[in-house]
Scaffold this active site. Sequence first.
Site, PDB file in Angstrom:
ATOM      1  N   ARG A 149       0.887  -1.226  -0.022  1.00 32.04           N
ATOM      2  CA  ARG A 149      -0.140   0.113   0.098  1.00 32.04           C
ATOM      3  C   ARG A 149       0.803   1.211   0.123  1.00 32.04           C
ATOM      4  NH1 ARG A 149      -5.146  -0.050   3.525  1.00 32.04           N
ATOM      5  NH2 ARG A 149      -3.686   0.214   5.351  1.00 32.04           N
ATOM      6  N   ASP A 150       2.049   1.114  -0.043  1.00 32.20           N
ATOM      7  CA  ASP A 150       2.852   2.299  -0.073  1.00 32.20           C
ATOM      8  C   ASP A 150       4.052   2.157  -0.926  1.00 32.20           C
ATOM      9  OD1 ASP A 150       3.597   4.994   0.065  1.00 32.20           O
ATOM     10  OD2 ASP A 150       4.639   4.877   1.970  1.00 32.20           O
ATOM     11  N   LEU A 151       3.979   1.210  -2.182  1.00 36.75           N
ATOM     12  CA  LEU A 151       5.124   0.999  -2.973  1.00 36.75           C
ATOM     13  C   LEU A 151       5.563   2.402  -3.660  1.00 36.75           C
ATOM     14  CD1 LEU A 151       7.140  -1.377  -3.590  1.00 36.75           C
ATOM     15  CD2 LEU A 151       5.631  -1.841  -5.427  1.00 36.75           C
ATOM     16  N   ASN A 155      10.721   3.424  -1.337  1.00 38.39           N
ATOM     17  CA  ASN A 155      10.479   2.357  -0.638  1.00 38.39           C
ATOM     18  C   ASN A 155      11.284   1.097  -1.336  1.00 38.39           C
ATOM     19  OD1 ASN A 155       9.424   3.675   1.507  1.00 38.39           O
ATOM     20  ND2 ASN A 155       7.621   3.477   0.665  1.00 38.39           N
TER      21      ASN A 155
END
Length: 209
Positions: A149-151, A155
């Site tokens: 959900r935060d690729l 990251n």
Amino acid sequence: MAERQDREQEYIFRNVQLLKNDTLGTGSYGAVCKAKCDQLLCAAKLLYSVLFQIAVPDPGKEHRHPFRRFETECAFLKRINHPNIVQYLGTYRDPDTNAPVLLMELMDESLTHFLESSPVDILYHIQVNLSYDIAQALAFLHSNGIIHRDLSSNNVLLIAGSRAKVTDFGMSKFRDINITRLATMTTCPGTPAFMSPEALTNHQCTQRN
């Protein structure tokens, strides 16, 4: 494909030194700096101390508190062993603040830095290698009921500019994994520039988006 392990993994270090002046990156909730664990150089993720003073008005929304998300990330990484996910080394208490610190393997740079600092186009075989590594990490996560959900390129961390590992699971959605309070998190977190149109318009994240 590596599999999620049931037992927790943690290394024992006799001496940990946080090199807070040697910052690797900063975010909304904390910073990553270098650390020396015995003779091993590694990365240390620290939350900003002010976050531990924030009260949670609704007990049913504890998972939204930065400290709870930090606990979630640590609990997840303890149980994961995959060549394309940054290796968890352990946790530590900052002697200055008594706040928890997440210790991880030290990587060379982020994908963002690699792309922005390259003077020429990235060679095709490097693009393939990096894409393959990221896809392997996501396939592993999805097979274990985990949605990152935060690729984003921030990251994804690199080794020698040729292999990639995924990191930062503070926003992840966990299912079917034996860790307390992992099932419910914010509906649609993430970095807008990297989110799919479906996630932005429907405010839901799935394995497909």
